[in-house]
Design a protein around this motif. Sequence first.
Motif, mmCIF file in Angstrom:
data_model
loop_
_atom_site.group_PDB
_atom_site.id
_atom_site.type_symbol
_atom_site.label_atom_id
_atom_site.label_comp_id
_atom_site.label_asym_id
_atom_site.label_seq_id
_atom_site.Cartn_x
_atom_site.Cartn_y
_atom_site.Cartn_z
ATOM 1 N N ALA A 1 0.822 -1.213 0.000
ATOM 2 C CA ALA A 1 0.000 0.000 0.000
ATOM 3 C C ALA A 1 0.852 1.259 0.000
ATOM 4 C CB ALA A 1 -0.931 0.008 1.209
ATOM 5 N N ILE A 2 2.090 1.146 0.452
ATOM 6 C CA ILE A 2 2.944 2.337 0.507
ATOM 7 C C ILE A 2 3.142 2.922 -0.896
ATOM 8 C CG2 ILE A 2 5.241 3.208 1.124
ATOM 9 C CD1 ILE A 2 5.160 1.082 3.445
ATOM 10 N N PRO A 3 3.676 2.141 -1.857
ATOM 11 C CA PRO A 3 3.782 2.725 -3.202
ATOM 12 C C PRO A 3 2.412 3.010 -3.818
ATOM 13 C CG PRO A 3 4.433 0.413 -3.236
ATOM 14 C CD PRO A 3 4.255 0.796 -1.801
ATOM 15 N N ASN A 4 1.436 2.157 -3.509
ATOM 16 C CA ASN A 4 0.084 2.338 -4.030
ATOM 17 C C ASN A 4 -0.475 3.705 -3.627
ATOM 18 O OD1 ASN A 4 -2.802 2.240 -4.250
ATOM 19 N ND2 ASN A 4 -2.762 0.027 -4.201
ATOM 20 N N LEU A 5 -0.454 4.014 -2.342
ATOM 21 C CA LEU A 5 -1.050 5.266 -1.864
ATOM 22 C C LEU A 5 -0.209 6.492 -2.213
ATOM 23 C CD1 LEU A 5 -2.471 4.071 1.567
ATOM 24 C CD2 LEU A 5 -3.734 4.538 -0.543
ATOM 25 N N ILE A 6 1.106 6.331 -2.296
ATOM 26 C CA ILE A 6 1.947 7.455 -2.720
ATOM 27 C C ILE A 6 1.602 7.849 -4.162
ATOM 28 C CG2 ILE A 6 4.313 8.120 -3.338
ATOM 29 C CD1 ILE A 6 5.237 6.534 -0.834
ATOM 30 N N VAL A 7 1.543 6.865 -5.038
ATOM 31 C CA VAL A 7 1.218 7.146 -6.436
ATOM 32 C C VAL A 7 -0.217 7.661 -6.556
ATOM 33 C CG1 VAL A 7 0.903 6.088 -8.718
ATOM 34 C CG2 VAL A 7 2.944 5.583 -7.367
ATOM 35 N N PHE A 8 -1.147 7.088 -5.792
ATOM 36 C CA PHE A 8 -2.537 7.557 -5.796
ATOM 37 C C PHE A 8 -2.607 9.039 -5.431
ATOM 38 C CE2 PHE A 8 -6.427 8.229 -3.181
ATOM 39 C CZ PHE A 8 -7.383 8.084 -4.177
ATOM 40 N N ASN A 9 -1.925 9.423 -4.353
ATOM 41 C CA ASN A 9 -1.965 10.820 -3.917
ATOM 42 C C ASN A 9 -1.265 11.745 -4.907
ATOM 43 O OD1 ASN A 9 -3.505 10.942 -1.483
ATOM 44 N ND2 ASN A 9 -1.903 9.744 -0.520
ATOM 45 N N LEU A 10 -0.151 11.315 -5.466
ATOM 46 C CA LEU A 10 0.531 12.130 -6.476
ATOM 47 C C LEU A 10 -0.344 12.318 -7.715
ATOM 48 C CD1 LEU A 10 4.185 10.760 -6.271
ATOM 49 C CD2 LEU A 10 3.361 13.006 -5.518
ATOM 50 N N ALA A 11 -0.995 11.241 -8.120
ATOM 51 C CA ALA A 11 -1.884 11.337 -9.282
ATOM 52 C C ALA A 11 -3.064 12.265 -8.997
ATOM 53 C CB ALA A 11 -2.374 9.946 -9.692
ATOM 54 N N LEU A 12 -3.598 12.230 -7.773
ATOM 55 C CA LEU A 12 -4.674 13.161 -7.414
ATOM 56 C C LEU A 12 -4.201 14.605 -7.487
ATOM 57 C CD1 LEU A 12 -6.498 11.518 -4.356
ATOM 58 C CD2 LEU A 12 -7.337 11.729 -6.705
ATOM 59 N N LEU A 13 -2.967 14.840 -7.050
ATOM 60 C CA LEU A 13 -2.416 16.199 -7.122
ATOM 61 C C LEU A 13 -2.318 16.680 -8.565
ATOM 62 C CD1 LEU A 13 0.432 16.066 -4.440
ATOM 63 C CD2 LEU A 13 -1.711 17.357 -4.310
ATOM 64 N N VAL A 14 -1.935 15.791 -9.457
ATOM 65 C CA VAL A 14 -1.770 16.151 -10.858
ATOM 66 C C VAL A 14 -3.117 16.211 -11.577
ATOM 67 C CG1 VAL A 14 -0.788 15.391 -13.069
ATOM 68 C CG2 VAL A 14 0.570 15.231 -10.972
ATOM 69 N N LEU A 15 -3.961 15.212 -11.355
ATOM 70 C CA LEU A 15 -5.213 15.080 -12.102
ATOM 71 C C LEU A 15 -6.409 15.770 -11.458
ATOM 72 C CD1 LEU A 15 -4.909 11.257 -12.925
ATOM 73 C CD2 LEU A 15 -4.347 13.183 -14.441
ATOM 74 N N GLY A 16 -6.349 15.995 -10.149
ATOM 75 C CA GLY A 16 -7.511 16.499 -9.428
ATOM 76 C C GLY A 16 -8.448 15.361 -9.079
ATOM 77 N N THR A 17 -9.643 15.703 -8.615
ATOM 78 C CA THR A 17 -10.601 14.661 -8.222
ATOM 79 C C THR A 17 -11.889 14.710 -9.039
ATOM 80 O OG1 THR A 17 -11.503 16.092 -6.494
ATOM 81 C CG2 THR A 17 -9.749 14.561 -5.849
ATOM 82 N N GLY A 18 -11.961 15.588 -10.016
ATOM 83 C CA GLY A 18 -13.173 15.714 -10.825
ATOM 84 C C GLY A 18 -13.325 14.581 -11.819
#
Length: 123
Positions: A76-93
Amino acid sequence: MKFGMVGSIGFLADAGLFSLLFYLGDWAPLPARVVAFLFAATVTWCGNRCFTFTHCQHVAKGKQWLKFIVVALLSAIPNLIVFNLALLVLGTGGIAALVALAFGVLAGMVSNFLLSSRWVFPP
């Protein structure tokens, strides 16, 4: 191949519950992601125990599930890091949060397989 098939089912469970919590339940992205992740980890443990690594069905279920959850949490460590980074780049819309989820799952998949095949379901 079997691990990937079970993982695909786990991904559907993960994305499905995440979508229910995030889009319909109006949960924040991270809590929805954590709950969906734990649910999907349990789904994939069941699939891997019964389909992928059938030679390990003699191992006590509780002990094996706990080992699998430890592996899932490490992955989950790499999973959640990449998830959060992708949210920062892509947003949540729109579907951006689901795209971020997919990137996160891919990031954690390699460590999950390596640890599962060697420690949770050893040859």
